[in-house]
Write a protein that holds these residues in place. Sequence first.
Motif, mmCIF file in Angstrom:
data_model
loop_
_atom_site.group_PDB
_atom_site.id
_atom_site.type_symbol
_atom_site.label_atom_id
_atom_site.label_comp_id
_atom_site.label_asym_id
_atom_site.label_seq_id
_atom_site.Cartn_x
_atom_site.Cartn_y
_atom_site.Cartn_z
ATOM 1 N N VAL A 222 100.776 22.294 9.310
ATOM 2 C CA VAL A 222 99.826 22.349 8.797
ATOM 3 C C VAL A 222 98.499 21.388 8.126
ATOM 4 O O VAL A 222 98.209 21.833 7.710
ATOM 5 N N THR B 204 103.561 18.165 8.459
ATOM 6 C CA THR B 204 103.681 19.411 7.905
ATOM 7 C C THR B 204 103.422 20.555 8.174
ATOM 8 O O THR B 204 102.981 20.654 8.483
ATOM 9 N N GLU C 32 105.599 23.980 9.869
ATOM 10 C CA GLU C 32 105.291 25.621 8.557
ATOM 11 C C GLU C 32 106.408 26.838 10.424
ATOM 12 O O GLU C 32 105.715 26.417 11.812
ATOM 13 N N GLU D 148 108.084 25.172 4.988
ATOM 14 C CA GLU D 148 107.232 24.149 5.653
ATOM 15 C C GLU D 148 108.230 23.046 5.321
ATOM 16 O O GLU D 148 108.996 22.744 4.829
ATOM 17 N N TYR D 149 108.232 21.701 6.737
ATOM 18 C CA TYR D 149 108.664 20.862 6.276
ATOM 19 C C TYR D 149 108.046 19.458 6.482
ATOM 20 O O TYR D 149 107.194 20.118 7.606
#
Length: 175
Positions: free
Chosen positions: A4, A21, A23, A28-29
């Motif tokens: 992202v 980041t 998805e 998201e992480y």
Amino acid sequence: MQVVRSKRVYEGRVINLRVDTVEAHNGEYDLEVVEHSGAVVVIAQPAPDEIVLVRQHRHAIGADTWEVCAGGIDPGETPEAAAIRELREETGFRARSIERLWSAYSAPGFCNELLHFYHTDSYDIGAAEPDAEEEIEIATFPLERVLEMIERDELRDAKTQIAVMWALRRTSTNS
């Protein structure tokens, strides 16, 4: 998984660090990614049952280690040229011929460093040309002795363990 956004948080001499980041199906992480330009590993063997190792201090682990000749690939340099250069700098050996073996990621869970493995048993001996910050000792070991060092947990460098296992396998298949 789709990126992202991406943010470079550190730029260094050897590595860069970015945070992506991503998805995924569960949201998201953030993932940290160590960026590295790649490196070469040179398995130098004066005889089929011997291997050349260099001892260097490794600040990250606070210890000296015996390792196969290895080092980074400079910008614009091919892996083969880097292997020849690193062999000359760390050992003083001038390769007459060098064989590309394979490539492997060192730690793909967080780092994109690709190691390019090479082998040589044909070289001329000269003076080492280490980098200014390197203090290197060079020695030739019987493969069986290095295997014993690995089994006693005295040689923990993964690229060297892989190189030794390859050299032992090569010795056993050529006998």
